[in-house]
Design an enzyme around this catalytic site. Sequence first.
Site, PDB file in Angstrom:
ATOM      1  N   GLY A   1      51.328  27.233  41.669  1.00  0.00           N
ATOM      2  CA  GLY A   1      51.684  28.176  42.709  1.00  0.00           C
ATOM      3  C   GLY A   1      53.096  28.709  42.632  1.00  0.00           C
ATOM      4  O   GLY A   1      54.056  28.005  42.974  1.00  0.00           O
ATOM      5  N   LEU A   2      53.234  29.955  42.191  1.00  0.00           N
ATOM      6  CA  LEU A   2      54.521  30.639  42.181  1.00  0.00           C
ATOM      7  C   LEU A   2      54.462  31.890  43.065  1.00  0.00           C
ATOM      8  O   LEU A   2      55.338  32.126  43.886  1.00  0.00           O
ATOM      9  CB  LEU A   2      54.913  31.032  40.750  1.00  0.00           C
ATOM     10  CG  LEU A   2      56.220  31.819  40.578  1.00  0.00           C
ATOM     11  CD1 LEU A   2      57.423  30.958  40.959  1.00  0.00           C
ATOM     12  CD2 LEU A   2      56.363  32.331  39.151  1.00  0.00           C
TER      13      LEU A   2
ATOM     14  N   GLY B   1      27.148  54.294  26.545  1.00  0.00           N
ATOM     15  CA  GLY B   1      26.718  55.409  27.376  1.00  0.00           C
ATOM     16  C   GLY B   1      26.314  54.945  28.767  1.00  0.00           C
ATOM     17  O   GLY B   1      26.939  54.067  29.349  1.00  0.00           O
ATOM     18  N   GLY B   2      25.254  55.522  29.292  1.00  0.00           N
ATOM     19  CA  GLY B   2      24.789  55.168  30.636  1.00  0.00           C
ATOM     20  C   GLY B   2      24.455  53.698  30.772  1.00  0.00           C
ATOM     21  O   GLY B   2      24.706  53.085  31.825  1.00  0.00           O
TER      22      GLY B   2
ATOM     23  N   GLU C   1      50.121  36.780  35.284  1.00  0.00           N
ATOM     24  CA  GLU C   1      51.211  36.114  34.555  1.00  0.00           C
ATOM     25  C   GLU C   1      52.235  37.113  34.027  1.00  0.00           C
ATOM     26  O   GLU C   1      52.746  36.994  32.920  1.00  0.00           O
ATOM     27  CB  GLU C   1      50.668  35.216  33.437  1.00  0.00           C
ATOM     28  CG  GLU C   1      49.861  34.054  34.003  1.00  0.00           C
ATOM     29  CD  GLU C   1      49.609  32.949  32.999  1.00  0.00           C
ATOM     30  OE1 GLU C   1      50.502  32.660  32.185  1.00  0.00           O
ATOM     31  OE2 GLU C   1      48.522  32.367  33.042  1.00  0.00           O
TER      32      GLU C   1
END
Length: 379
Positions: free
Chosen positions: A124-125, A339-340, A363
Site C-alpha cells: 500500500g503506497l 474485425g467484428g 506502478e
Amino acid sequence: MNFEPTEEQQQIAQTIRDFGKKAILPHVMEWDEQQEFPVDLFKELGKLGLMGVLVPEQYGGSGLGYLEYVTVVSEIARFCGAIGLSVAAHNSLCTGHILQFGNEAQKQRWLPKLATAEWIGAWGLTEPNTGSDAMNMKCVARKDGDDWILDGTKCWITHGKSCDVAVVIARTGDVRDSHGMTAFVVEKGTPGFSGGKKENKLGMRASETAEMIFSNCRVPAENVLGEVGEGFIQSMKVLDGGRISIAALSLGIAKGARDAALKYAKERYQFDQPIASFQGVSFKLADMATEIEAAELLTLQAADMKNRKEKMTQQAAMAKYYASEVAVRVANDAVQIFGGYGYTKDFPVEKYYRDAKLCTIGEGTSEIQKIVIAREALR
C-alpha cells in the site's frame, strides 16, 4: 549479452503452459465476467514455486533470479493478464519489500507463508489524492509507546480486501519530506485494519483492486521494515523491480494477443485467401513481431542488470514504458485483425485489449516513466 532461454527457463515456461491450459484458460472469461479473484488458483501456483520466485530457498522460496521471474510473469500473462498481475504484485511488491528491507526475524516470520501463497500479500503506497504524488500522502502513523497507530486510506491496492498481510507506507514526518515516511507490515485481523471498496474495472478484473482502511490501527514497532523514515526511499527501490514485473506482464499480454491474431489471420479467409496474405494485415503482424522483440530485449536487459545488482532505474523505466505501450498497440491491432469478431467476448483479443491498458498506468504511468528516464539521462 546472451538472452537465449536457459534449460531451466524453458522448463519453467513449459510447466506454466501445461498448468495454464488446465487450470487458467478454461476459467478466464468466467473470472473476468464475475470479477472473481481465484484465491485457490494462487495456492496452486504457490505449490509450483511461482509465488516466491525470488525468495531464497531458506525462506521457502524458489531462489531464482529476475530472468526466470520475467519468464514466470510473461508466460502466465499470455493466458490471463489479471492472473499475471496478481502474481507480479505478490512477488515483487509485498514479498519483495520484506525480502529487500526486512531483518532476519521479519524474513523468517513472513516470507515462508508468502512464498508458498499460504498468505496472499498486498502493498500500500497509493492514496485517493496522491497517485503519482506519493510524498503528499495523508495516511499517517504516530508513535504510542512501543507501538505505532495508523490512520488513513490506501486505494488501488492489489489484494486490498483479500490479503493476509500488507506492507503499508505511512507518513511519520513532514509532508513532502522524502525521509518522512515509514514502511509497516500489517497482518489481517489486526484491529483497525479492514478492506474497503472493491473497484469495478475495465480490465484485469480477476485481479482484486480495493481500498485498505486504517482506523486507530495499532502496529508493534517490531513490524517496522528498516529504519523509521526510510519508507519512501525503500518504495522507490521496490518500484524499480516492480517495473520489470509490469514490463514482463505487458510482454505476456502482447504475446498472447499476437499469437491469437497470427492464428486467426492464417485461418480467416476473405476473397478466397487467408487474410494473412493481405499486406494490410501482414504489416500489422510485422509491427507486432518487431515491437515485441524490442520490448523483450529491454525487459531482459533490466532483469539482467537487477540480477547483477547494478543500478537499473533508467533501464527498468524504459522497459516498463516501452513494453506497456507495445502491449496496448499490439492488442489494438489484434482486435483490428479479428474485425467484428475481435469486438466480441467469444474471441480472446478483446480481453487482451482491456487488460493491456492498465500496464501503462500501474506502478507509475507512462508519463512518470518518461520523467524517470529523462532525469537519469540528464544526470
